[in-house]
Design a protein around this motif. Structure first.
Motif, PDB file in Angstrom:
ATOM      1  N   THR A 145      51.083  36.747  26.397  1.00  0.00           N
ATOM      2  CA  THR A 145      51.014  36.009  25.129  1.00  0.00           C
ATOM      3  C   THR A 145      51.988  36.630  24.127  1.00  0.00           C
ATOM      4  O   THR A 145      52.357  37.813  24.248  1.00  0.00           O
ATOM      5  CB  THR A 145      49.599  36.061  24.507  1.00  0.00           C
ATOM      6  N   ASN A 176      52.563  29.638  18.977  1.00  0.00           N
ATOM      7  CA  ASN A 176      53.019  28.701  20.004  1.00  0.00           C
ATOM      8  C   ASN A 176      53.370  27.322  19.450  1.00  0.00           C
ATOM      9  O   ASN A 176      53.924  26.484  20.173  1.00  0.00           O
ATOM     10  CB  ASN A 176      51.957  28.569  21.103  1.00  0.00           C
ATOM     11  N   GLN A 220      43.823  35.368  19.229  1.00  0.00           N
ATOM     12  CA  GLN A 220      43.857  33.965  19.662  1.00  0.00           C
ATOM     13  C   GLN A 220      44.425  33.076  18.562  1.00  0.00           C
ATOM     14  O   GLN A 220      45.247  32.186  18.832  1.00  0.00           O
ATOM     15  CB  GLN A 220      42.446  33.495  20.031  1.00  0.00           C
ATOM     16  N   ASN A 227      48.190  33.562  18.484  1.00  0.00           N
ATOM     17  CA  ASN A 227      48.875  32.883  19.592  1.00  0.00           C
ATOM     18  C   ASN A 227      48.872  31.364  19.413  1.00  0.00           C
ATOM     19  O   ASN A 227      49.864  30.690  19.698  1.00  0.00           O
ATOM     20  CB  ASN A 227      48.219  33.258  20.921  1.00  0.00           C
TER      21      ASN A 227
END
Length: 584
Positions: free
Chosen positions: A428, A346, A339, A342
């Motif tokens: 992802t 991003n 997480q 990502n």
């Protein structure tokens, strides 16, 4: 006394700020020579060169990356020059200096903590009566015992330390390390800065004077080593403004800063939007986006605010942003790290640095290693191999992900290809890199270095095995990425080439047409057609590739399109060729 200061840098392009501080502080009373090596040089070659200096006193600056090689050099040196006095200083010998001297009889003295004043006082005593008892921050041998004097208070008035850059000899084409403050306002438990005092500053006049010296010397890169450059926003803004006002117009150079993004004010962000492209680089330590992890490591950062600032800084596309993550932190298991990865990926940083936790001597996490069930390397760099939340097997998976991230994501040579794969085949970015890492390991590609064009070939192999659909359109995107980064008339065989009828004649006519040059290549209008031909390339694509990269959907109709690539301004590391659709 003949005095030599030396260190083993991790790369040739690096330089030692610490040694230049020491020399600058002592040179009013002592003549000091300075030599720098790298950890990649043979130890016996380093010893031979140091021996030829026939110095009476040699000081070594020690860090996690060079301590083992440094100790090897010292052991050899003492065999051939037993009378020489060896002094060590630096972070790697400052935490437990007595133990270091117990384990290494070749060391005569260790200067721990800030070294300028201690080193000078030691030289005075070595030259005179050799009474070391009153020298704070010193460890020495006496009658078979090792004596550690009380620690020295930090230097409050940093301006008493002369400029490390009064002499720029030996710094051609090197990274120049620069300090505008010492200390850190934070208490991050993985960092040695958590053991330091509050922030102290060099005066702005002193900072500006030294920076102007470096600008006039036309150095290539100045890297600020301040732990948090912008902890004082007004001061940071003033330095930013000074650098912009004094930018050399006839020389390419840049300044690298470690900043805390969530501290940046709107005023500073607005100012930074107008900084020339490439002049500033920012490194931003995110480390994790797991709130429990951030609380344990005592890192008070708002990721929401950080994200907003990073997006604002990214929008003008003028500042290269380097965001850091650390794998192996407490409370962060594999899924949690996914997480964090990502979240940061991003944000589209210029570089996502995937690092691995190191338990530095004296750091808070090392002191709580048992509680967090850390398994780590006994020797430098003390890297964590496993923790309560993360197994060694998972660490190895992340290591392979780091390798493919460096080769593909951080290289910026595959931006459109990666976007096409991730947007069409993966939920992802981490899922994609996880598969690419598995492919990399299966093929054994991690075992050796790779040529530029082979990386494209391997990504095509990966796509055929893991994605499969729309092979032809991906091949064109891959070719487009290849040509954005490298002019190559003869494309490698794995990339499709569409022959343009009577290409040579049509291309020659195009280049010799002044209207075409004014319209498509205005920067090249002053050059001859022959010179222009060496700076451009026209390539045919089975699709309207310009529309494809705007819309990364898997399905586009075929439409033969010619693209003109202009390589004239492609000079920087992340620069791309300019491109436009043309008719021949």
């Amino acid at each position: 006394m003949d005095i030599l200061l030396t260190t083993l840098n991790s790369k040739y392009i690096h330089s030692s700020l610490a040694l230049r501080y020491i020399r600058g502080y002592c040179e009013d009373q002592f003549n000091i020579n300075l030599l720098e090596y790298t950890i990649n040089q043979h130890g016996d070659d380093i010893v031979a060169e140091i021996y030829r200096q026939q110095a009476d006193i040699i000081g070594f600056s020690c860090y996690i990356w060079n301590i083992e090689k440094t100790l090897e050099v010292i052991k050899l040196l003492k065999k051939v020059q037993p009378e020489v006095k060896v002094i060590l200083g630096g972070p790697e010998v400052s935490y437990d200096p007595v133990q270091v001297m117990k384990e290494n009889k070749e060391i005569d003295y260790i200067v721990y903590g800030e070294g300028e004043i201690t080193f000078k006082e030691l030289l005075i005593e070595l030259e005179d009566k050799e009474d070391f008892e009153g020298i704070e921050g010193l460890v020495y041998r006496k009658e078979g015992s090792i004596i550690k004097n009380k620690s020295r208070a930090v230097i409050e008035d940093l301006d008493i330390i002369p400029s490390p850059y009064s002499d720029l000899e030996g710094l051609d084409n090197k990274i120049i390390y620069f300090e505008s403050n010492r200390g850190c306002p934070y208490n991050c438990q993985y960092c040695l800065s958590s053991t330091l005092s509050a922030v102290r500053y060099f005066s702005l006049d002193r900072v500006k004077e030294d920076l102007l010296k470096l600008i006039k010397a036309k150095v290539r890169q100045v890297k600020f080593v301040d732990r948090t450059f912008n902890c004082n926003q007004n001061r940071a803004l003033e330095i930013f403004k000074f650098l912009l006002e004094n930018k050399a117009e006839d020389h390419e150079m840049n300044f690298h800063f470690e900043i805390t993004a969530d501290l940046l004010t709107d005023e500073v962000i607005e100012f930074l939007a107008d900084v020339p492209k490439g002049y500033f680089q920012f490194e931003i330590g995110v480390q994790s986006t797991n709130k429990d992890t951030l609380e344990v490591i005592d890192r008070r950062v708002s990721f929401e605010r950080l994200s907003k600032v990073v997006k604002s800084l990214s929008q003008p596309e003028n500042i290269h942003l380097h965001l850091d993550l650390i794998a192996g932190l407490p409370k962060e298991d594999y899924q949690s790290f996914k997480q964090s990865f990502n979240d940061v990926y991003n944000l589209n940083p210029g570089r996502l640095q995937l690092g691995f936790l190191k338990l530095l001597k004296g750091s808070g996490l090392r002191n709580k290693a048992v509680e967090y069930e850390f398994v780590w390397m006994d020797n430098p760099p003390y890297e964590v191999l496993a923790s309560k939340e993360l197994s060694y097997k998972e660490i190895l998976k992340l290591k392979m992900i780091e390798e493919v991230l460096e080769s593909y994501g951080n290289s910026h040579n595959f931006e459109n290809s990666l976007e096409f794969i991730i947007s069409n085949f993966y939920d992802t970015p981490f899922d994609f890199y996880e598969d690419l890492a598995s492919f990399w390991e299966e093929k054994g590609y991690y075992r050796y270095a790779h040529k530029f064009q082979n990386l494209y070939k391997y990504l095509q192999e990966f796509y055929r095995e893991y994605c499969k659909d729309s092979l032809d359109i991906f091949g064109e995107i891959l070719k487009f990425d290849f040509l954005l980064n490298k002019r190559k008339i003869d494309l490698p065989k794995f990339l499709s080439k569409y022959e343009i009828d009577d290409y040579k004649s049509k291309f020659k006519s195009f280049i010799n047409n002044d209207n075409n040059i004014r319209k498509y290549l205005p920067n090249l209008s002053k050059y001859s057609s022959r010179r222009i031909q060496r700076k451009v390339q026209v390539e045919g694509f089975a699709y309207d590739i310009v529309e494809v990269i705007k819309d990364m959907d898997k399905y586009h109709k075929k439409k033969l399109t010619n693209i003109l690539f202009d390589y004239y301004d492609k000079e920087g590391l992340f620069d791309k060729a300019k491109f436009t659709k043309i008719k021949l």
